[in-house]
Design a protein around this motif. Structure first.
Motif, PDB file in Angstrom:
ATOM      1  N   ASP A 155      -5.579  -6.740   5.666  1.00 28.06           N
ATOM      2  CA  ASP A 155      -5.388  -5.680   4.668  1.00 28.06           C
ATOM      3  C   ASP A 155      -6.168  -4.410   5.034  1.00 28.06           C
ATOM      4  N   GLU A 156      -7.258  -4.576   5.747  1.00 30.02           N
ATOM      5  CA  GLU A 156      -8.002  -3.389   6.201  1.00 30.02           C
ATOM      6  C   GLU A 156      -7.235  -2.669   7.312  1.00 30.02           C
ATOM      7  N   ALA A 167      -4.486  -0.792   5.554  1.00 31.92           N
ATOM      8  CA  ALA A 167      -4.967   0.464   4.950  1.00 31.92           C
ATOM      9  C   ALA A 167      -5.047   1.563   6.001  1.00 31.92           C
ATOM     10  N   ARG A 168      -5.548   1.202   7.166  1.00 29.38           N
ATOM     11  CA  ARG A 168      -5.673   2.196   8.253  1.00 29.38           C
ATOM     12  C   ARG A 168      -4.285   2.669   8.707  1.00 29.38           C
ATOM     13  N   GLY A 202     -12.869  -6.323  13.709  1.00 29.71           N
ATOM     14  CA  GLY A 202     -13.598  -6.855  12.561  1.00 29.71           C
ATOM     15  C   GLY A 202     -15.088  -6.582  12.685  1.00 29.71           C
ATOM     16  N   ARG A 256       0.831  -1.214   0.000  1.00 28.16           N
ATOM     17  CA  ARG A 256       0.000   0.000   0.000  1.00 28.16           C
ATOM     18  C   ARG A 256       0.865   1.264   0.000  1.00 28.16           C
ATOM     19  N   VAL A 291     -10.373  -9.571  12.186  1.00 29.51           N
ATOM     20  CA  VAL A 291     -10.365  -8.451  11.233  1.00 29.51           C
ATOM     21  C   VAL A 291      -9.438  -8.810  10.072  1.00 29.51           C
ATOM     22  N   GLU A 292      -9.746  -8.264   8.911  1.00 26.14           N
ATOM     23  CA  GLU A 292      -8.939  -8.502   7.715  1.00 26.14           C
ATOM     24  C   GLU A 292      -7.645  -7.700   7.817  1.00 26.14           C
ATOM     25  N   GLU A 340     -14.795  -1.651  12.700  1.00 21.38           N
ATOM     26  CA  GLU A 340     -14.518  -0.896  11.470  1.00 21.38           C
ATOM     27  C   GLU A 340     -14.299  -1.809  10.264  1.00 21.38           C
ATOM     28  N   GLY A 341     -13.818  -3.027  10.529  1.00 22.09           N
ATOM     29  CA  GLY A 341     -13.519  -3.945   9.429  1.00 22.09           C
ATOM     30  C   GLY A 341     -14.789  -4.294   8.669  1.00 22.09           C
ATOM     31  N   GLN A 342     -14.647  -4.545   7.381  1.00 27.74           N
ATOM     32  CA  GLN A 342     -15.802  -4.864   6.525  1.00 27.74           C
ATOM     33  C   GLN A 342     -15.861  -6.359   6.214  1.00 27.74           C
ATOM     34  N   ARG A 343     -14.715  -6.941   5.972  1.00 26.35           N
ATOM     35  CA  ARG A 343     -14.705  -8.319   5.480  1.00 26.35           C
ATOM     36  C   ARG A 343     -14.966  -9.291   6.619  1.00 26.35           C
TER      37      ARG A 343
END
Ligand SMILES: NC(=O)c1ccc[n+]([C@@H]2O[C@H](COP(=O)([O-])OP(=O)(O)OC[C@H]3O[C@@H](n4cnc5c(N)ncnc54)[C@H](OP(=O)(O)O)[C@@H]3O)[C@@H](O)[C@H]2O)c1
Length: 261
Positions: free
Chosen positions: A176-177, A180-181, A199, A21, A173-174, A247-250
């Motif tokens: 990669d997320e 990114a943070r 997650g 990233r 939690v993922e 906060e995680g989406q996946r």
């Protein structure tokens, strides 16, 4: 030319994602690793060991922001101390540190606590070393990564019956997320201790394992084992969770669908 961002742990699960990233954002990157590697486009590798202090001074020399993502089951406070010492000698550099949710809430007092949960005490000690360093800093605490949960599930599923700590929950939690943070934080101003990152869902430990067993078309009896000690009690009370910071989406299910055939 701008100074490279130094990433300790840049060869690890989280670190590799952070490095990718940073490169996407156009940053020059320097990775500190215990093994030597050939340079890649915009990525320089430097050999050093944070546990012994070897090679750290050269790694921080000329670096800009330092992202300290190296870690292991033991000794993270020593790694942080050695890094902070070298960074302080080299002049003020912003430091971004990844810690774990519950570092401040899981008491590690007795021998039993230390044997099972010493990792959390080491992360807390490392946080303090970073915060007291006098360097501008940002610390993010994250819950367990999907990758770690997968490794645990794979090991557990080798057993004919799976013992799991009674009453434990997780909020994976993922990675990669989280990466990114962390990159967003590293490219911004130092922010001190920032809100935790967890997650999207909290799972019972057995529920999480059953998801894995389903995905791999297996069945195993699960046996809940009550764990002794104050640290285990804090876990049962949810000290390792951040339900307000989901906060995680996946989801675990989405991760499994991708990773487990
Ligand atoms: N995994 C999780 O669920 C989780 C959750 C919250 C926070 N965290 C934190 O996130 C960080 C990264 O975790 P991860 O799961 O991505 O770790 P990982 O895949 O196990 O990678 C560990 C990294 O640390 C480096 N490292 C370990 N000991 C070192 C030493 N003595 N000197 C220099 N480098 C060293 C390794 O580099 P080389 O082997 O190349 O030397 C590797 O790049 C850790 O600080 C961890 O505590 C993890």
């Amino acid at each position: 030319m701008t100074s490279p961002i130094l990433v300790t742990g840049g060869t690890g699960t989280l670190g590799r994602l952070v490095v990718a990233r940073l490169r996407d954002a156009g940053c020059e990157v320097r990775v500190l690793s215990r093994s030597t590697r050939e340079a890649e486009d915009g990525i320089e590798f430097m050999a050093g060991d944070l546990a012994t202090g070897e090679g750290i001074e050269a790694a921080v020399d000329g670096a800009g922001t330092i992202m300290h993502l190296a870690g292991g089951p033991k000794g993270d406070e020593d790694k942080a101390r050695n890094l902070v010492r070298a960074a302080s000698r080299a002049g003020a550099r912003p430091l971004v540190y990844i810690s774990v949710v519950g570092a401040d809430l899981i008491p590690v007092a007795s021998r039993v606590d230390r044997a099972m949960f010493g990792y959390f005490a080491a992360k807390r000690a490392a946080e303090r070393i970073v915060a007291d360093s006098g360097l501008p800093f940002t610390i993010l605490r994250a819950t367990q990564f999907h990758d770690l949960m997968l490794t645990v599930a794979q090991q557990m599923a080798k057993l004919p019956a799976v013992p799991l700590p009674a009453g434990f929950r997780v909020q994976p939690v993922e990675a990669d997320e989280v990466a990114a943070r962390l990159v967003e934080l590293a490219l911004g101003e130092p922010a001190g201790m920032v809100p935790d990152m967890g997650g999207p869902r909290v799972y019972g430990a057995a529920e999480l394992l059953r998801g894995y067993l389903r995905a791999t078309k297996r069945r195993r009896p699960i046996v809940a084992i009550p764990l002794p000690g104050k640290a285990a009690r804090a876990f049962r009370d949810g000290a390792n969770l951040a339900p307000e910071q989901a906060e995680g989406q996946r989801t675990w299910e989405e991760f499994l669908a991708d990773r487990v055939s």
